[in-house]
Design an enzyme around this catalytic site. Structure first.
Site, PDB file in Angstrom:
ATOM      1  N   HIS A 195      31.630  47.206  53.289  1.00 23.80           N
ATOM      2  CA  HIS A 195      30.433  47.092  54.120  1.00 23.80           C
ATOM      3  C   HIS A 195      30.501  47.537  55.294  1.00 23.80           C
ATOM      4  O   HIS A 195      30.316  47.035  56.645  1.00 23.80           O
ATOM      5  CB  HIS A 195      29.292  45.664  54.190  1.00 23.80           C
ATOM      6  CG  HIS A 195      28.684  45.666  52.586  1.00 23.80           C
ATOM      7  ND1 HIS A 195      29.177  45.055  51.972  1.00 23.80           N
ATOM      8  CD2 HIS A 195      27.419  46.180  51.913  1.00 23.80           C
ATOM      9  CE1 HIS A 195      28.425  44.339  50.686  1.00 23.80           C
ATOM     10  NE2 HIS A 195      27.346  45.591  51.067  1.00 23.80           N
ATOM     11  N   ASN A 196      30.992  48.477  55.942  1.00 23.26           N
ATOM     12  CA  ASN A 196      31.393  48.694  57.008  1.00 23.26           C
ATOM     13  C   ASN A 196      31.028  49.813  57.781  1.00 23.26           C
ATOM     14  O   ASN A 196      29.529  50.434  56.861  1.00 23.26           O
ATOM     15  CB  ASN A 196      32.570  49.262  56.664  1.00 23.26           C
ATOM     16  CG  ASN A 196      32.896  50.171  55.688  1.00 23.26           C
ATOM     17  OD1 ASN A 196      32.788  51.368  55.843  1.00 23.26           O
ATOM     18  ND2 ASN A 196      34.222  50.075  55.243  1.00 23.26           N
ATOM     19  N   PHE A 197      31.151  50.617  58.586  1.00 29.39           N
ATOM     20  CA  PHE A 197      30.566  51.914  59.610  1.00 29.39           C
ATOM     21  C   PHE A 197      30.252  52.753  58.619  1.00 29.39           C
ATOM     22  O   PHE A 197      29.179  53.991  58.627  1.00 29.39           O
ATOM     23  CB  PHE A 197      31.093  51.899  60.750  1.00 29.39           C
ATOM     24  CG  PHE A 197      30.201  52.904  61.113  1.00 29.39           C
ATOM     25  CD1 PHE A 197      29.105  53.005  62.234  1.00 29.39           C
ATOM     26  CD2 PHE A 197      31.364  54.771  61.493  1.00 29.39           C
ATOM     27  CE1 PHE A 197      28.435  54.718  62.665  1.00 29.39           C
ATOM     28  CE2 PHE A 197      30.020  55.282  62.735  1.00 29.39           C
ATOM     29  CZ  PHE A 197      29.415  55.412  62.985  1.00 29.39           C
ATOM     30  N   LYS A 198      31.236  53.274  57.738  1.00 32.66           N
ATOM     31  CA  LYS A 198      31.279  54.627  56.649  1.00 32.66           C
ATOM     32  C   LYS A 198      30.262  54.470  55.677  1.00 32.66           C
ATOM     33  O   LYS A 198      29.068  55.490  55.572  1.00 32.66           O
ATOM     34  CB  LYS A 198      32.183  54.894  55.938  1.00 32.66           C
ATOM     35  CG  LYS A 198      33.476  55.364  57.170  1.00 32.66           C
ATOM     36  CD  LYS A 198      35.077  55.631  56.008  1.00 32.66           C
ATOM     37  CE  LYS A 198      36.100  56.500  56.526  1.00 32.66           C
ATOM     38  NZ  LYS A 198      35.960  56.387  58.452  1.00 32.66           N
ATOM     39  N   HIS A 199      30.007  53.082  55.270  1.00 29.86           N
ATOM     40  CA  HIS A 199      28.905  52.852  54.267  1.00 29.86           C
ATOM     41  C   HIS A 199      27.399  53.034  54.520  1.00 29.86           C
ATOM     42  O   HIS A 199      26.608  53.589  53.942  1.00 29.86           O
ATOM     43  CB  HIS A 199      28.760  50.772  53.995  1.00 29.86           C
ATOM     44  CG  HIS A 199      28.139  50.863  53.235  1.00 29.86           C
ATOM     45  ND1 HIS A 199      27.240  51.013  51.671  1.00 29.86           N
ATOM     46  CD2 HIS A 199      27.193  49.843  53.507  1.00 29.86           C
ATOM     47  CE1 HIS A 199      26.275  51.183  50.957  1.00 29.86           C
ATOM     48  NE2 HIS A 199      26.029  49.763  52.118  1.00 29.86           N
ATOM     49  N   HIS A 235      21.190  48.254  58.206  1.00 32.24           N
ATOM     50  CA  HIS A 235      20.585  47.984  57.287  1.00 32.24           C
ATOM     51  C   HIS A 235      21.738  46.868  56.465  1.00 32.24           C
ATOM     52  O   HIS A 235      21.891  45.844  56.157  1.00 32.24           O
ATOM     53  CB  HIS A 235      20.223  48.716  55.941  1.00 32.24           C
ATOM     54  CG  HIS A 235      21.515  48.731  55.704  1.00 32.24           C
ATOM     55  ND1 HIS A 235      22.396  49.805  55.170  1.00 32.24           N
ATOM     56  CD2 HIS A 235      22.054  48.301  53.944  1.00 32.24           C
ATOM     57  CE1 HIS A 235      23.214  50.449  54.587  1.00 32.24           C
ATOM     58  NE2 HIS A 235      23.413  48.921  53.298  1.00 32.24           N
ATOM     59  N   ASP A 236      23.177  47.129  57.374  1.00 26.82           N
ATOM     60  CA  ASP A 236      24.509  45.793  56.770  1.00 26.82           C
ATOM     61  C   ASP A 236      25.300  45.263  58.281  1.00 26.82           C
ATOM     62  O   ASP A 236      26.249  45.339  57.735  1.00 26.82           O
ATOM     63  CB  ASP A 236      25.033  46.698  55.895  1.00 26.82           C
ATOM     64  CG  ASP A 236      25.274  46.536  54.093  1.00 26.82           C
ATOM     65  OD1 ASP A 236      23.568  46.068  54.609  1.00 26.82           O
ATOM     66  OD2 ASP A 236      24.808  47.380  53.382  1.00 26.82           O
ATOM     67  N   ASP A 345      20.792  53.215  49.191  1.00 29.43           N
ATOM     68  CA  ASP A 345      21.818  52.208  49.485  1.00 29.43           C
ATOM     69  C   ASP A 345      23.129  52.071  48.257  1.00 29.43           C
ATOM     70  O   ASP A 345      24.028  51.315  48.440  1.00 29.43           O
ATOM     71  CB  ASP A 345      21.145  50.310  50.078  1.00 29.43           C
ATOM     72  CG  ASP A 345      22.107  49.699  50.070  1.00 29.43           C
ATOM     73  OD1 ASP A 345      23.017  49.827  50.893  1.00 29.43           O
ATOM     74  OD2 ASP A 345      21.523  48.248  49.719  1.00 29.43           O
ATOM     75  N   GLN A 396      30.688  48.851  36.321  1.00 29.21           N
ATOM     76  CA  GLN A 396      29.908  50.084  36.860  1.00 29.21           C
ATOM     77  C   GLN A 396      28.572  50.276  35.065  1.00 29.21           C
ATOM     78  O   GLN A 396      27.441  50.313  35.678  1.00 29.21           O
ATOM     79  CB  GLN A 396      30.425  51.102  36.579  1.00 29.21           C
ATOM     80  CG  GLN A 396      30.984  51.746  37.583  1.00 29.21           C
ATOM     81  CD  GLN A 396      30.095  51.165  39.020  1.00 29.21           C
ATOM     82  OE1 GLN A 396      29.958  49.871  39.400  1.00 29.21           O
ATOM     83  NE2 GLN A 396      30.036  52.130  40.149  1.00 29.21           N
TER      84      GLN A 396
HETATM   85  N1  LIG Z   1      29.213  46.848  40.376  1.00 28.95           N
HETATM   86  C1  LIG Z   1      28.525  47.717  41.484  1.00 28.95           C
HETATM   87  N2  LIG Z   1      27.640  47.448  42.307  1.00 28.95           N
HETATM   88  C2  LIG Z   1      27.322  48.440  43.465  1.00 28.95           C
HETATM   89  C3  LIG Z   1      27.015  49.395  43.072  1.00 28.95           C
HETATM   90  N3  LIG Z   1      26.780  49.690  44.667  1.00 28.95           N
HETATM   91  C4  LIG Z   1      26.288  48.388  45.270  1.00 28.95           C
HETATM   92  N4  LIG Z   1      26.758  47.307  44.924  1.00 28.95           N
HETATM   93  C5  LIG Z   1      25.871  46.580  45.311  1.00 28.95           C
HETATM   94  O1  LIG Z   1      24.800  46.552  46.360  1.00 28.95           O
HETATM   95  C6  LIG Z   1      25.335  45.740  46.563  1.00 28.95           C
HETATM   96  C7  LIG Z   1      24.116  46.698  48.027  1.00 28.95           C
HETATM   97  O2  LIG Z   1      23.447  46.071  48.401  1.00 28.95           O
HETATM   98  P1  LIG Z   1      23.977  46.662  50.319  1.00 28.95           P
HETATM   99  O3  LIG Z   1      22.629  46.060  50.853  1.00 28.95           O
HETATM  100  O4  LIG Z   1      25.201  44.400  50.396  1.00 28.95           O
HETATM  101  O5  LIG Z   1      25.056  47.902  50.355  1.00 28.95           O
HETATM  102  C8  LIG Z   1      26.274  45.906  47.271  1.00 28.95           C
HETATM  103  O6  LIG Z   1      26.352  45.082  47.964  1.00 28.95           O
HETATM  104  C9  LIG Z   1      26.540  46.062  45.514  1.00 28.95           C
HETATM  105  O7  LIG Z   1      26.854  44.481  45.634  1.00 28.95           O
HETATM  106  C10 LIG Z   1      28.057  50.005  42.686  1.00 28.95           C
HETATM  107  O8  LIG Z   1      28.487  51.245  42.303  1.00 28.95           O
HETATM  108  N5  LIG Z   1      28.736  49.192  41.460  1.00 28.95           N
HETATM  109 ZN   LIG Z   2      24.397  48.855  51.763  1.00 32.11          ZN
END
Ligand SMILES: Nc1nc2c(ncn2[C@@H]2O[C@H](COP(=O)(O)O)[C@@H](O)[C@H]2O)c(=O)[nH]1
Ligand SMILES: [Zn+2]
EC number: 3.1.4.-
Length: 791
Positions: A195-199, A235-236, A345, A396
């Protein structure tokens, strides 16, 4: 700094007892040649200073103290796991930074000032650079590879998106303000694995790609598009790398501040508006108050929608409005924006494999850090984050199959332009991980057959995770091995009723990855309760609706009436006709599929209290209605019906050899015509209430039909569960309908041709269940499970 020992020192023993007589003292002094009292006083003073003044603390004592603290710290951090061979450097502490006990340590790394300054300088240095056409077009594609770009370049790309969407002109956004804003955003994302800037960039870039692909501004307007883009960016913000489940269970500051209600999303949003408070980085500073209000409302709505605990709620609402979507209806467009940000997201798997897979590694790294911490702190371990329960492919399969793809397919159905762009790649990703799962389970079976006997001899205490001879639990290894190297087998976890059907199918196909509880299910449970704002139009008093997925030959809608929160006056009148009547009163007429926007749906998984008290009435050709009177009401209704049925004691030819008792229902034919009209009942005349055959066993259902006398093809069913189980059986209800695991294993047995027809589950095998829940369980199993994921 003062050093205050936790334990006070005992008073130093005196060298000699004082008589209080000065002469005595003088005598001793002269005898010893030392002023003992003076020495004693000095010692006392020294002791006092040791107790209170750390700088004066003797070197030896200081050393001892620091040893004790060091040891204490080792015990309180994850490092002691190295003694067990499980050490993993969580990299939670910057070099040189003092370590504090984990319970009050920030678990994540903030960027250093130097780092931030450096990026700012670099960004400024390139901020005038004109991005070539090729890159600008590439930036609009979901195939864009974020891994090729440095942070300062990413800032420039974000700036370019605002330029190319013409936001600077349309909203009078000054470029220095935009740059400052973007830099503040960069500063407020943490150095966490996922959950960083790249995300933040990836989510925004996906939204940007969608916006171009479907020409979003022309559909929802420029302001809403701006809201969406800015929400993605924010958003994060300040995500600590530990999700809401952790925040709530660990009772963190955020959970306390936001009362466990989407603590992270509330925080992200709050940080965003704090950044915007500073005029020098407020990209909306030239907005009039009214538009600023819209921006604020919109961003809050979008950012809060990213809480995965709300996934089902949002998706089901969206599915309901698709058939009647109206761009002029604000409730509809609001919901669309929520779906769009959710799609962006979780869109990594819509990207090419070499972009998506590193993201998955980052995510699992963050997940495993959390589950490590949960284990250390004695908190419930989040199942989908636990390396002992998941693998890359299983994670997945579960996430894409149950969460991601259904959402993407719903959006793809609404915006077909997105089908090839993002839906198809997600299907392919699911296929890819399914294959890996199958390979892994085949491999595992082969290995376990080959080595089970030796293993048992070697390891009498069989570990919880059975992984053949590839026994490892190191999450680094798991991540490094990549998908093909993961053999850890999920062995525990439960499946929600909603997921059972898909689970069963996946199980049959791959035997792995399907018995995991999805993130959504876990988050919903962690949330325990939900406060849903009534955003989608008027909600009839306590009358809630859940749309059902398409079932062959039937389109169904369910209405739940929450008895738990009903007032006495609101309670439905007794009797099936009056239940229909009551439904009608609530809506002014009986609800139909086109009423989707008028009611708020409720998630079955979140409403156990409701589901336990629910009665079902089904219209076999069109609608299903559920109302939830109290158990007492149900019994009263049943008795009343019986009485009516007994009274008339006539039979119906409809059910063949089954005995029927028909009565006229206490309502006029025209009323019935009106009531059942959404079911396209063909010209009913003289409606008749018919009781089905008397249940053979105490566990069977009673079936009551309301049918038009002359048209036997369409009829209204009232299913009333035969409610005679004694209290001792009620405990069994908690095991769930049929017991999901039993069901799964039976289904597998059947597949393998070992089924014993006498033991195969049938409707009547719900006998072990509480009558008040069993019927509903069956119902929810049938109706709330999603259609099989398409290949
Ligand atoms: N197992 C996986 N979980 C995933 C994947 N992509 C996202 N996520 C989950 O969804 C939330 C999205 O919310 P965020 O606002 O916190 O980004 C993320 O936290 C993950 O838990 C995935 O490819 N596989
Ligand atoms: Zn997110």
């Amino acid at each position: 700094m003062k050093y205050t020992p936790k334990r006070s020192f005992p008073s130093a023993p005196r060298l000699c007892a004082s008589t209080g007589n000065e002469n005595d003292s003088g005598t001793i002094t002269s005898q010893l040649g030392v002023d003992v009292l003076a020495v004693e006083k000095r010692v006392e003073r020294l002791e006092e200073s040791i107790r209170s003044e750390e700088p004066d603390c003797p070197a030896a004592l200081k050393e001892l103290r620091s040893e004790v603290l060091r040891f204490q710290e080792i015990l309180e951090t994850t490092e002691h796991l190295s003694w067990l061979g499980l050490y993993k450097d969580l990299q939670l502490v910057c070099p040189g930074q003092s370590r504090r006990p984990f319970w009050n340590r920030a678990h994540y790394r903030r960027k250093s000032d130097e780092e931030k300054q450096k990026i700012f300088q670099k960004f400024m240095n390139i901020s005038q650079v004109e991005i070539c056409e090729e890159v600008r077009m590439y930036l609009r594609m979901p195939t864009f590879d974020n891994w090729q770009w440095e942070d300062e370049e990413i800032l420039l790309l974000l700036q370019q998106m605002f330029v190319d969407l013409d936001f600077l002109t349309k909203f009078n956004i000054e470029i220095p303000v935009l740059q400052k804003f973007l830099y503040e955003i960069y500063k407020n994302y943490n150095e966490v694995p996922f959950h960083n800037f790249k995300h933040c960039f990836c989510v925004t870039q996906m939204m940007y790609g969608i916006a171009w692909c479907v020409d979003l501004p022309s559909r929802i307007g420029d302001l809403e598009t701006l809201i969406l883009m800015t929400s993605c960016i924010c958003h994060d913000l300040d995500h600590p790398g530990f999700n809401n489940i952790y925040q709530i269970n660990a009772k963190t500051e955020l959970a306390l501040r936001y009362n466990d209600i989407s603590p992270l999303e509330n925080h992200h949003c709050s940080v965003a508006f704090r950044i915007l408070e500073d005029s020098s980085c407020n990209i909306f500073r030239n907005f009039n108050p009214e538009d600023y209000k819209k921006i604020r409302e919109g961003m809050i709505r979008c950012i809060l929608a990213t809480d995965m605990a709300r996934h089902n709620e949002i998706l089901s609402q969206f599915r309901e409005i698709i058939p009647c979507f109206d761009y002029d209806n604000k409730a509809h467009t609001n919901l669309l924006t929520m779906v769009l940000i959710k799609v962006a997201d979780i869109s990594n798997e819509a990207r090419p494999m070499d972009v998506a897979e590193p993201w998955l590694d980052c995510l699992l790294q963050e997940f495993f850090t959390q589950s490590d911490m949960e284990k250390l702190e004695g908190l419930p371990v989040t199942p989908f984050m636990d390396p002992e329960r998941i693998t890359k492919p299983s994670s997945q399969c579960s996430f894409i199959g149950f969460v991601l793809l259904p959402l993407f397919e719903a959006l793809g159905e609404f915006l077909p332009e997105l089908e090839d762009l993002i839906v198809k790649p997600v299907r392919e990703a699911l296929e890819y991980y399914r294959k890996l799962n199958e390979e892994a389970s085949r491999e595992r079976r082969k290995r376990s057959v080959a080595s089970s006997s030796e293993q048992q001899a070697e390891t009498p205490d069989t570990p919880r995770v059975s992984i053949g001879d590839t026994s490892f639990a190191s999450r680094e290894k798991l991540v490094r091995l990549g998908s093909r190297g993961s053999f850890l087998s999920p062995r525990s976890g439960t499946v929600t009723e909603e997921e059972e059907q898909v689970t069963q199918e996946s199980e049959e196909e791959s035997d792995e990855g399907a018995d995991q509880e999805t993130e959504v299910a876990v988050c919903e449970k962690a949330l325990k309760f939900k406060i849903t704002p009534n955003t989608y139009g008027p909600r009839p008093n306590q009358l809630l609706r859940k749309s059902l997925p398409d079932l062959p030959g039937r389109s169904s809608v369910t209405f739940l009436m929450d008895e738990g929160t009903d007032t006495q006056e609101d309670r439905p009148a007794k009797g099936p006709a009056s239940i229909l009547q009551r439904l009608k009163e609530k809506f002014g007429r009986l609800p139909s599929a086109s009423d989707a926007s008028d009611v708020s749906p409720v998630e079955p998984t979140l409403r156990p209290a409701v589901t336990k008290k629910t009665r079902t009435m089904s219209l076999s050709h069109g609608m299903m209605y559920q109302v939830a009177p109290s158990i007492k009401d149900i019994q009263a209704q049943r008795l009343r019906l019986r009485a009516i049925v007994k009274e008339t004691n006539s039979t119906s030819p409809l059910m063949g050899e089954k005995r029927k008792t028909s009565v006229s229902i206490p309502s006029t034919p025209s009323k019935i015509q009106e009531i059942v009209s959404p079911v396209s009942l063909s010209q009913p005349t003289s409606p008749i209430l018919t009781e089905g055959r008397t249940p053979r066993s105490e566990h069977e259902q009673e079936e009551v039909l309301i049918k038009p006398e002359e048209d036997h093809s369409d009829h209204l069913h009232l299913h009333l569960h035969h409610d005679r189980l004694d209290n001792s059986r009620k405990g069994k209800a908690h095991r769930g309908f049929l017991g999901l695991t039993e069901r799964l294993s039976r289904s597998r047995e059947r597949k393998r041709g070992h089924s014993d027809s006498s033991s195969s589950p049938t409707a009547s095998s719900s006998s072990t269940l509480n009558p008040s829940t069993s019927f509903l369980k069956k119902w929810t199993f049938r109706s709330w499970s999603r259609p099989r994921v398409k290949k």
